[in-house]
Design an enzyme around this catalytic site. Structure first.
Site: not given
Ligand code: IPE
Ligand code: IPE
Ligand code: MG
Length: 247
Positions: A21, A23-24, A26, A38, A69-70, A189, A197
């Site tokens: 978890d 990535n965004g 970062w 990503h 995540n969809w 995590r 999650s």
């Protein structure tokens, strides 16, 4: 003494699961779009896979895409699915070289056709590898897993293949997508969030949980060693008292 050599091989977890978890966040820190995060997470996947295999860990499960995540913006989902195809096609050679078997958990038939295909090809090519199993959780959620297992078992019951008395923990475990894989002893995590999650709820029943503020793209071998060393300090009592444990 360096971190790696402090790890006691006799107390090594045989299965480590990671919720990758951050990535965004970062990417945001670097003033870049989320997809940049990503892309930079791939190196962390490579490093943790290599480090786990070198240490002798038998199973490494990575949470790569949840059923929730969809709900993300279409553009991000498309980029993630494309990145998966690219990474799978490229990294399968490394998996072959390192004798690592690929496996997937989740409702993978519902992935875009190209992603599904790349995944099945990777699984097929690496199926005879022995050193470690790398399990990708894709379109996975624990509630989905528990439900699909229950549906499978209800059907088997209806068909007269199992009877209610013989129904036990093992029967249920074997109906989950993780059949044949021992439960993770350690869950990591990244990114500072302290929640599961919807990940492996049944399988993590007795796992040691380790949370680190490090964002996933910054996760390296040293961070994995740190998590394992922390795990090795814990006393796993499984309901007993300290004095009952054999050293
Ligand atoms: C984890 O990073 C990757 C996936 C869920 C696919 P995030 O994309 O969730 O990054 P944050 O949590 O928004 O920073
Ligand atoms: C969990 O991360 C799923 C994966 C790492 C694939 P999320 O970033 O989607 O989880 P929430 O939304 O913070 O719970
Ligand atoms: Mg996140």
């Amino acid at each position: 003494m360096d971190l790696k050599s402090q790890i006691k091989p006799e107390k090594l977890p045989s299965h480590i699961a990671i919720i990758m978890d951050g990535n965004g966040r970062w990417a945001k820190q670097h003033g870049k779009p989320r997809v940049f995060g990503h892309r930079n997470g791939v190196k962390a996947v490579r490093e943790s896979t290599e480090a786990a295999a070198e240490l002798g860990v038998k199973y490494l499960t990575l949470y790569a895409f949840s059923t929730e995540n969809w709900k993300r913006p279409r553009l991000e989902i498309d980029a993630l699915m494309k990145l998966l195809v690219e990474t799978l096609s490229k990294e399968v050679n490394t998996l072959m070289k390192n004798d690592i078997k690929l496996r997937a958990i989740g409702d993978i038939k519902k992935l875009p056709p190209l992603t599904h295909k790349a995944l099945l090809e990777g699984i097929e090519r690496t199926k005879n590898n022995k050193r470690m199993t790398l399990i990708l959780a894709l379109n996975y959620s624990a509630k989905w897993d528990i439900l699909q297992a229950s549906q499978k078992l209800a059907q088997a019951f209806k068909d007269g293949l199992i009877d209610a008395e013989a129904f036990d923990e093992k029967t249920f475990s074997n109906a989950l997508s993780t059949a044949g894989i021992p439960d993770p002893e350690l869950l990591i995590r990244t990114s500072g969030e302290a929640r599961l999650s919807n990940f492996l709820l049944w399988q993590l029943a007795y796992a040691e949980l380790y949370f680190t503020p490090t964002f996933w793209p910054d996760f390296r071998k040293e961070q994995l060693y740190k998590a394992i060393l922390d795990f090795q300090q814990r006393e796993r009592r499984f309901g007993k008292i300290s004095e009952q444990l054999v050293p």
